[in-house]
Design an enzyme around this catalytic site. Structure first.
Site, PDB file in Angstrom:
ATOM      1  N   CYS A  32      18.575  11.678  53.564  1.00  9.02           N
ATOM      2  CA  CYS A  32      17.373  12.500  53.725  1.00  9.02           C
ATOM      3  C   CYS A  32      16.118  11.656  53.900  1.00  9.02           C
ATOM      4  O   CYS A  32      15.206  12.014  54.653  1.00  9.02           O
ATOM      5  CB  CYS A  32      17.216  13.424  52.521  1.00  9.02           C
ATOM      6  SG  CYS A  32      18.553  14.613  52.337  1.00  9.02           S
TER       7      CYS A  32
ATOM      8  N   ASP B 138       6.417  34.086  67.869  1.00  8.28           N
ATOM      9  CA  ASP B 138       6.630  35.476  67.467  1.00  8.28           C
ATOM     10  C   ASP B 138       7.269  35.590  66.094  1.00  8.28           C
ATOM     11  O   ASP B 138       7.626  36.682  65.653  1.00  8.28           O
ATOM     12  CB  ASP B 138       7.484  36.206  68.510  1.00  8.28           C
ATOM     13  CG  ASP B 138       8.838  35.545  68.751  1.00  8.28           C
ATOM     14  OD1 ASP B 138       9.145  34.526  68.079  1.00  8.28           O
ATOM     15  OD2 ASP B 138       9.593  36.036  69.614  1.00  8.28           O
TER      16      ASP B 138
END
Length: 240
Positions: free
Chosen positions: A56, A156
């Site tokens: 990570c 959107d």
């Protein structure tokens, strides 16, 4: 999930086209409301099972190095990890240290603190069955059971892309940029991008357009590849 589109599913979690949940969260740069954070921009959210983990850390460093490329595309970046804001701030220094020329700079995007694991369950990154009686993940199994996800959200607020990785496999952020280029192009133009496409390469006319419609939409014209089937469905046109 009442915050997603209300429809029956054969599988749990978010599906492409769903409205992405509008959650509130604490982050390394302050509290946010997710839809407000995105505004009218595109967004990318990438999750991590824990701070101070090797794979990570390299992923966040790559994302930080490419942050200006995401900004050029009007994509707001945000990460998520199950640890606290305090841990995120400390981890961020390790992340930036992987690029010595940027070591003194802050991480160019926030990290969501999901220390109660609520978002990880909500977004399908952690199975509720993996939680103990207090609602916390079983530590020994966390990195194996946690699903590292990349979500791309459109202006959107709908989910445009999700990619699921095991925690042991680092993500390729250059590939994610390539995919975003395709998503943004195909959202505006009636084209699709073929295998290994990159910006500037020829694109494909979508099958729903007739040849007559394609001639009107693509002044540069298109080339149709002849195939043994005799079906004229491979139609290439220059990048619009």
């Amino acid at each position: 999930n009442s915050q997603c589109n209300n429809r029956d599913r054969d599988m749990p979690g978010l599906l492409l086209g769903d409205v992405f949940p509008d959650f509130e969260a604490n982050t390394s740069t302050g509290k946010i409301k997710f839809h407000e954070f995105l505004g009218n921009s595109w967004g990318i959210l990438f999750s991590h099972p824990r701070d101070f983990t090797p794979v990570c850390t390299t992923e966040l460093a790559s994302a930080a190095r490419l942050s200006n490329e995401f900004k050029k595309r009007d994509v707001k970046m945000i990460a998520l990890s199950i640890d606290s804001v305090e841990d995120h701030c400390s981890w961020s220094k390790d992340v930036m240290a992987l690029h010595p020329e940027q070591a003194a700079s802050p991480l160019p995007f926030p990290i969501i603190a999901d220390d109660k694991r609520e978002l990880s369950v909500l977004l399908g990154m952690l199975d509720p069955d993996e939680l103990d009686k207090d609602g916390m993940p079983l530590t020994a199994r966390l990195c194996l059971s946690y699903k590292c996800v990349v979500f791309v959200i459109g202006p959107d607020k709908k989910l445009k892309l999700s990619i699921l990785y095991p925690a042991t496999t680092g993500r390729n952020f250059a590939e994610i940029l390539r995919v975003i280029d395709s998503l943004q192009l195909t959202a505006k133009k009636k084209v699709a991008t073929p295998v290994d496409w990159k910006p500037g390469d020829d694109v494909m006319v979508i099958p729903s357009l007739s040849d007559e419609e394609a001639k009107k939409l693509f002044p540069a014209g298109f080339n149709t590849k002849e195939l043994p089937s005799g079906k004229n469905y491979l139609r290439y046109t220059p990048h619009p």
